[in-house]
Design a protein around this motif. Sequence first.
Motif, PDB file in Angstrom:
ATOM      1  N   GLY A  41       1.820 -11.995   4.308  1.00  0.00           N
ATOM      2  CA  GLY A  41       2.739 -10.776   4.460  1.00  0.00           C
ATOM      3  C   GLY A  41       2.755  -9.471   3.778  1.00  0.00           C
ATOM      4  N   VAL A  42       1.467  -9.502   3.157  1.00  0.00           N
ATOM      5  CA  VAL A  42       1.219  -8.092   2.534  1.00  0.00           C
ATOM      6  C   VAL A  42       0.763  -7.094   3.520  1.00  0.00           C
ATOM      7  N   LYS A  43       1.327  -5.775   3.344  1.00  0.00           N
ATOM      8  CA  LYS A  43       1.053  -4.704   4.228  1.00  0.00           C
ATOM      9  C   LYS A  43       0.536  -3.469   3.374  1.00  0.00           C
ATOM     10  N   ARG A  44       0.888  -3.358   2.368  1.00  0.00           N
ATOM     11  CA  ARG A  44       0.353  -2.222   1.280  1.00  0.00           C
ATOM     12  C   ARG A  44      -0.105  -2.731  -0.003  1.00  0.00           C
ATOM     13  N   VAL A  45      -1.341  -2.365  -0.275  1.00  0.00           N
ATOM     14  CA  VAL A  45      -2.328  -2.893  -1.299  1.00  0.00           C
ATOM     15  C   VAL A  45      -2.825  -2.017  -2.060  1.00  0.00           C
ATOM     16  N   VAL A  46      -2.688  -1.717  -3.589  1.00  0.00           N
ATOM     17  CA  VAL A  46      -3.466  -1.059  -4.401  1.00  0.00           C
ATOM     18  C   VAL A  46      -4.402  -1.816  -5.127  1.00  0.00           C
ATOM     19  N   LYS A  73      -2.141  -1.130   4.782  1.00  0.00           N
ATOM     20  CA  LYS A  73      -2.655   0.112   4.309  1.00  0.00           C
ATOM     21  C   LYS A  73      -3.383  -0.166   2.734  1.00  0.00           C
ATOM     22  N   ILE A  74      -4.400  -0.023   2.717  1.00  0.00           N
ATOM     23  CA  ILE A  74      -5.245  -0.526   1.385  1.00  0.00           C
ATOM     24  C   ILE A  74      -5.779   1.154   0.617  1.00  0.00           C
ATOM     25  N   GLY A 109       3.649   6.301   2.495  1.00  0.00           N
ATOM     26  CA  GLY A 109       4.785   7.026   3.337  1.00  0.00           C
ATOM     27  C   GLY A 109       6.009   6.915   2.338  1.00  0.00           C
ATOM     28  N   GLY A 110       5.946   6.706   1.167  1.00  0.00           N
ATOM     29  CA  GLY A 110       7.150   6.672   0.262  1.00  0.00           C
ATOM     30  C   GLY A 110       7.302   5.157   0.103  1.00  0.00           C
ATOM     31  N   GLU A 111       6.898   4.107   0.647  1.00  0.00           N
ATOM     32  CA  GLU A 111       6.995   2.774   0.585  1.00  0.00           C
ATOM     33  C   GLU A 111       6.341   2.241  -0.538  1.00  0.00           C
ATOM     34  N   PRO A 112       7.015   1.233  -1.099  1.00  0.00           N
ATOM     35  CA  PRO A 112       6.362   0.331  -2.404  1.00  0.00           C
ATOM     36  C   PRO A 112       5.152  -0.510  -1.735  1.00  0.00           C
ATOM     37  N   THR A 147       4.375  -0.978 -12.044  1.00  0.00           N
ATOM     38  CA  THR A 147       5.711  -0.789 -12.198  1.00  0.00           C
ATOM     39  C   THR A 147       6.536   0.249 -11.593  1.00  0.00           C
ATOM     40  N   CYS A 148       5.549   1.350 -11.267  1.00  0.00           N
ATOM     41  CA  CYS A 148       6.319   2.475 -10.452  1.00  0.00           C
ATOM     42  C   CYS A 148       6.178   2.360  -9.120  1.00  0.00           C
ATOM     43  N   ILE A 149       5.249   1.365  -8.703  1.00  0.00           N
ATOM     44  CA  ILE A 149       5.062   1.126  -7.370  1.00  0.00           C
ATOM     45  C   ILE A 149       4.998   0.188  -6.591  1.00  0.00           C
ATOM     46  N   LEU A 150       5.421  -0.984  -7.583  1.00  0.00           N
ATOM     47  CA  LEU A 150       5.314  -2.406  -6.731  1.00  0.00           C
ATOM     48  C   LEU A 150       6.822  -2.645  -6.346  1.00  0.00           C
ATOM     49  N   LYS A 151       6.949  -3.213  -5.099  1.00  0.00           N
ATOM     50  CA  LYS A 151       8.258  -3.894  -4.588  1.00  0.00           C
ATOM     51  C   LYS A 151       8.918  -5.001  -5.381  1.00  0.00           C
ATOM     52  N   GLU A 152      10.240  -4.917  -5.552  1.00  0.00           N
ATOM     53  CA  GLU A 152      10.609  -6.285  -6.193  1.00  0.00           C
ATOM     54  C   GLU A 152      10.168  -7.461  -5.276  1.00  0.00           C
TER      55      GLU A 152
END
Length: 294
Positions: A41-46, A73-74, A109-112, A147-152
């Motif tokens: 279910g992962v869509k945005r990764v750092v 988005k990676i 796009g501003g999403e976590p 902590t600033c970017i990860l979703k709950e």
Amino acid sequence: MGKSSKDKRDLYYRRAKEEGWRARSAFKLLQLNDQFQLFNGVKRVVDLCAAPGSWSQVLSRELKAPENPEDVKIVSVDLQPMTPIDGVTTIQADITHPKTLQKILEIFGGEPADFVCSDGAPDVTGLHDLDEYIQAQLILSALQLTTCILKEGGTFVAKIFRGRDIDLLYSQLSYLFEKVICAKPRSSRGTSLEAFVVCLGYKPRPGWNPQLELTKSTEEFFKMPILYLDLPDPEERLIAKFVACGDLNDVDSDATYTLDANFKKMALDPVQMPTAPPYKKALEMKRRGELVRR
């Protein structure tokens, strides 16, 4: 990954070249994913401290399915330059700088983020206490951005050095995650202090709004009264569950294996040449005649 290694008969090292991975560390993330299903279910990764890019390669190959290449988005971040990888946005920047956080948010796009990982480590000195301290500080720096970017409910994975005070780090991480697990992939040498902390279920503290600031240390960043409300004594230590990852029938990273005559004659070229090797400046000075004995 070049032609030299600690042990040229390490089959993970050779397999990485054969399969096109930039480093043998790719197998560590693959084995962690097999154990914990990190990519579901992962869509945005750092990917923090990403160079030379083996973990970003894994993320790209595993997440960029043909049916949804635009949905994933990676972002890979490192102070060192990194050769581009298909499907990965590379940022050469400091993970502690607020502008880095802003760049990542713009790409998302501003999403976590759903998943943040870090395979970064310092150049070890051999002084274990010092190496463990520096590595812990690197993890806390990565955690700041996380902590600033990860979703709950998101996941954070980072390399750790298991030492005398590692349980204190587990306790600190448990304030922000539902589960904290210490994992040792089979591709990680058993003789090494290296392991990986897998933090599942990010739970932002109510009323705490983490923000990166250049003038604030990691200690100041996490030293928020709101962070410790309704929590056990901060000095209490946590023993994290230990999990060994990887197929028991797979090769042993500490063992050496005899290759047959045909393989011994096959020299495999590097998958990716170093982009900024430490000896680069010395070579440039030598060409200009500036490197002479006095």
